[in-house]
Design an enzyme around this catalytic site. Structure first.
Site, mmCIF file in Angstrom:
data_model
loop_
_atom_site.group_PDB
_atom_site.id
_atom_site.type_symbol
_atom_site.label_atom_id
_atom_site.label_comp_id
_atom_site.label_asym_id
_atom_site.label_seq_id
_atom_site.Cartn_x
_atom_site.Cartn_y
_atom_site.Cartn_z
ATOM 1 N N HIS A 121 95.041 -44.780 98.219
ATOM 2 C CA HIS A 121 94.117 -44.373 99.271
ATOM 3 C C HIS A 121 92.658 -44.372 98.796
ATOM 4 O O HIS A 121 91.727 -44.264 99.600
ATOM 5 C CB HIS A 121 94.493 -42.973 99.766
ATOM 6 C CG HIS A 121 94.137 -42.724 101.198
ATOM 7 N ND1 HIS A 121 93.289 -43.548 101.908
ATOM 8 C CD2 HIS A 121 94.499 -41.735 102.056
ATOM 9 C CE1 HIS A 121 93.150 -43.075 103.138
ATOM 10 N NE2 HIS A 121 93.873 -41.979 103.256
ATOM 11 N N ASP A 166 92.185 -47.671 103.234
ATOM 12 C CA ASP A 166 92.177 -46.628 104.259
ATOM 13 C C ASP A 166 93.423 -46.716 105.128
ATOM 14 O O ASP A 166 94.162 -47.709 105.097
ATOM 15 C CB ASP A 166 90.923 -46.745 105.131
ATOM 16 C CG ASP A 166 89.654 -46.403 104.361
ATOM 17 O OD1 ASP A 166 89.743 -45.589 103.414
ATOM 18 O OD2 ASP A 166 88.591 -46.963 104.689
#
Length: 408
Positions: free
Chosen positions: A371, A375
């Site tokens: 992450h 995204d």
């Protein structure tokens, strides 16, 4: 002449290897190019061939870590090859040697009998041992003259009512260098990435329809090569990576490295553990090309012939836990990559299709991603793109012509 055999370099970044197994014994006669040892690096297991014929003297033990370039054995090239009958003739006197020990062996039953006599249980202890089917000879008595007391019998009963008997042994073996490196990388991936997993499901009916229609012709045309699921998934992944390039990138310090090619690492199980060889430039390969390359790499991994070069690089990984029966999992990222797709087993389940309940072969798929660089929009979009391609393979992966795409 005495030839010193040194550890060759298995790869540019590898400084030491571990002697996994000696395939010969000290003093054996070896032929030139005969495999004499298996050595583990942190990336692969390789065979060490003899550089000449002669009598070998081992200079390292199994499990030893030795530096690249270090001497691991000597070969006396002047040593004569022994005849097949010589070792047999020499072995006869050795076989007679144990006879001299016969009187000592005869004395052991008396000692055992004496030990059993000292382990006589008291009446209370005997009752407990009989109820739990425990042999007095398995207990060391703490009473007078080694007598088994009631307390001894109670202490011998396993806690929580666990049944006695059976094998409760254990063993300790050293992890191979490869397994230790895999363990380090997995822990690092968990500790050093912001790893999340997103899930989806795929209706495998369209792929099964294509495979059932063309797999026999594909196999006949391409020399026995099977039309499996991996070529469909690899093509679907390369398409999705081009649509969502952030998934095909990785972090290097404070920089982001993006790739305009798709080198797909494919997790395969080998005799030394998990191997992850790389299918290079998979976006340019046909279905036949993907299947042929995966088969080649899988055979090399199975036969222990995989090299460091085969596993170096890779921009994205596909792992198929479904072959072992996994229904759902959260695969761990293969660092320094930023994403890994997990495939799972195919189970027929009821789903709604155009307002009707139908039974279809379904597969859960999972995308684990870092992450820090990917995204939620990119990760979910990527997995949806994979799902769309797998559920419409003819149009999205084969250009509308399955026969042409399969080179039939």
């Amino acid at each position: 002449m005495i030839l010193e055999m040194k550890v060759p370099s298995p790869g540019e970044s590898i400084k030491e290897v571990e002697i996994a197994t000696w395939l010969v014994k000290d003093g054996d006669y070896v032929e030139k190019d005969q495999a004499i040892a298996e050595v583990d690096s942190d990336k692969a297991t390789l065979e060490l061939p003899a550089e000449a014929s002669g009598i070998i003297t081992l200079k390292a033990e199994e499990g030893d870590a030795v530096a690249v370039g270090a001497v691991v054995c000597l070969i006396d090239t002047d040593g004569a090859k022994p005849s097949g009958s010589a070792p047999v003739a020499e072995a006869k006197p050795v076989a007679e040697a144990p006879k001299a020990e016969a009187p000592k062996v005869e004395a052991k039953p008396a000692a055992a009998s004496s030990t059993y006599a000292t382990n006589t249980p008291s009446p209370a202890a005997k009752k407990i041992l009989d109820e739990k089917n425990i042999q007095p000879s398995d207990i060391v008595g703490t009473g007078k003259d080694g007598r088994i007391t009631k307390e001894d019998a109670v202490s011998a009963i396993p806690s929580m009512g666990t049944p006695t008997g059976g094998n409760r042994g254990s063993s300790r073996t050293k992890l191979s260098m490869l397994r230790r490196k895999v363990a380090e990388r997995l822990v690092a991936a968990k500790n050093e990435t912001a790893m999340l997993t997103t899930f989806n499901e795929v209706n495998m009916t369209p792929i099964n329809t294509v495979r059932n229609e063309y797999k026999d012709a594909f196999k006949a045309k391409h020399g026995g090569l099977g039309l499996g699921y991996m070529s469909f998934f690899t093509k679907a992944v390369t398409r999705a990576l081009q649509l969502y390039p952030d998934v095909n990138s990785m972090i290097d310090g404070t920089d982001k490295i993006a790739y305009d090619f798709c080198d797909i690492s494919v997790a395969v199980s080998g005799p030394k553990g998990l191997m992850v060889p790389v299918v290079r430039s998979a976006e340019n390969l046909t279905f036949r090309g993907v299947e042929a390359e995966i088969k080649r790499l899988a055979i090399r991994a199975r036969d222990g012939q995989i090299t460091v070069d085969d596993m170096t690089g890779g921009t994205f990984t596909i792992s198929n836990g479904g072959v072992f029966g996994s229904m759902l999992s959260t695969p761990i990222i293969n660092p320094p990559q930023s994403g890994i797709l997990g495939m799972h087993n195919i189970i027929e389940r009821p789903i709604a299709v155009n307002g009707q309940v139908e039974i279809h072969p379904m597969m859960y798929v999972a995308l684990s991603y870092d992450h820090r660089i990917i995204d939620g929009r990119e990760s979910v979009g990527f997995l949806v793109a994979v799902k769309e391609a797998l559920e419409n393979p003819v149009e999205l992966l084969m250009g509308g012509d399955a026969k042409k795409a399969l080179e039939l």
